[in-house]
Design an enzyme around this catalytic site. Sequence first.
Site, PDB file in Angstrom:
ATOM      1  N   ASP A  97       0.837  -1.193   0.000  1.00 23.22           N
ATOM      2  CA  ASP A  97       0.000   0.000   0.000  1.00 23.22           C
ATOM      3  C   ASP A  97       0.875   1.247   0.000  1.00 23.22           C
ATOM      4  O   ASP A  97       2.073   1.185   0.287  1.00 23.22           O
ATOM      5  CB  ASP A  97      -0.916   0.002   1.235  1.00 23.22           C
ATOM      6  CG  ASP A  97      -2.223   0.741   0.996  1.00 23.22           C
ATOM      7  OD1 ASP A  97      -2.310   1.514   0.024  1.00 23.22           O
ATOM      8  OD2 ASP A  97      -3.164   0.534   1.789  1.00 23.22           O
ATOM      9  N   LYS A 110      -2.446   7.939   6.329  1.00 21.41           N
ATOM     10  CA  LYS A 110      -3.022   7.488   5.066  1.00 21.41           C
ATOM     11  C   LYS A 110      -4.430   8.067   4.953  1.00 21.41           C
ATOM     12  O   LYS A 110      -4.991   8.508   5.938  1.00 21.41           O
ATOM     13  CB  LYS A 110      -3.062   5.959   5.002  1.00 21.41           C
ATOM     14  CG  LYS A 110      -1.665   5.338   4.901  1.00 21.41           C
ATOM     15  CD  LYS A 110      -1.673   3.813   5.003  1.00 21.41           C
ATOM     16  CE  LYS A 110      -2.618   3.130   4.070  1.00 21.41           C
ATOM     17  NZ  LYS A 110      -2.380   3.504   2.653  1.00 21.41           N
ATOM     18  N   GLU A 119      -8.444   0.247   3.469  1.00 19.72           N
ATOM     19  CA  GLU A 119      -7.000   0.008   3.563  1.00 19.72           C
ATOM     20  C   GLU A 119      -6.645  -0.566   4.935  1.00 19.72           C
ATOM     21  O   GLU A 119      -5.874  -1.521   5.041  1.00 19.72           O
ATOM     22  CB  GLU A 119      -6.235   1.305   3.317  1.00 19.72           C
ATOM     23  CG  GLU A 119      -6.282   1.779   1.880  1.00 19.72           C
ATOM     24  CD  GLU A 119      -5.671   3.140   1.683  1.00 19.72           C
ATOM     25  OE1 GLU A 119      -5.350   3.486   0.530  1.00 19.72           O
ATOM     26  OE2 GLU A 119      -5.512   3.878   2.669  1.00 19.72           O
TER      27      GLU A 119
END
Length: 255
Positions: A97, A110, A119
């Site tokens: 990621d 993030k 995620e």
Amino acid sequence: MTLVDINSLEPLADPLEQAKRAAAYMAVDQNVPKDAKFVGIGSGSTVVYAAERIGQLPNKDQFICIPTSFQSKQLIFDNDLKFGTIDQYLNVDITFDGADEVDSRLNCIKGGGACLFQEKLVASCSKKLVIIADYRKKSPRYLAENWRKGIPIEVVPIAWIKVKNDLINFGARSVQLRQGGTQKAGPVVTDNGNFIMDADFGVIDGDIKVLNDKIRGLVGVVETGLFVDMVEKAYFGNKDGSVTILFGENVEETI
């Protein structure tokens, strides 16, 4: 199928894209287990190159790829990879990621792309989480030194005003409801039908876990973009074509 030698590839015209590709390719080459059954595909511009490299692996038909967003679902299809969902397969071997910023202890911010909940869901089901990014995302030490847009927070739409007030009451300098931009009137809506708020707490030099838990405890909050103690290592593509691997606590290697 023979894996393409990255050194034989035509350099990309944009040096930043070249840096992203170098980090992504090296991360995939060094970390996908030969006996992998499930691989998580994250979101963001650098993950495009990770999915591309995974699509070149000779054993790609032996594992199923799990997306973290609509974008990564499309990347799986575009690279002729096998598709599955996290509610089907909970035991993910490894996830690749991106990140908006990574500190010296491998904590991350993030959610700049508004995919943070899925995620984090896939990351929480993964044995390993490997971050890939370019040199701009590597913090000198603390989170929010480089990323100054605030901590992304996914909230239930009806609760956003309450959550905004709560965040300000316990120290946020500012809280913004993220807007959709020129091509959408109104706020960003996530893949889960929620809103995204960006809360600026300044440089996070205190206990990140405490802050994360405090935000997550607010009624109306779905998830935060703070990824605490979840990352095994991070790969950063540099301007000169090298890649820096961060293992945590300022332990790193440049190749």
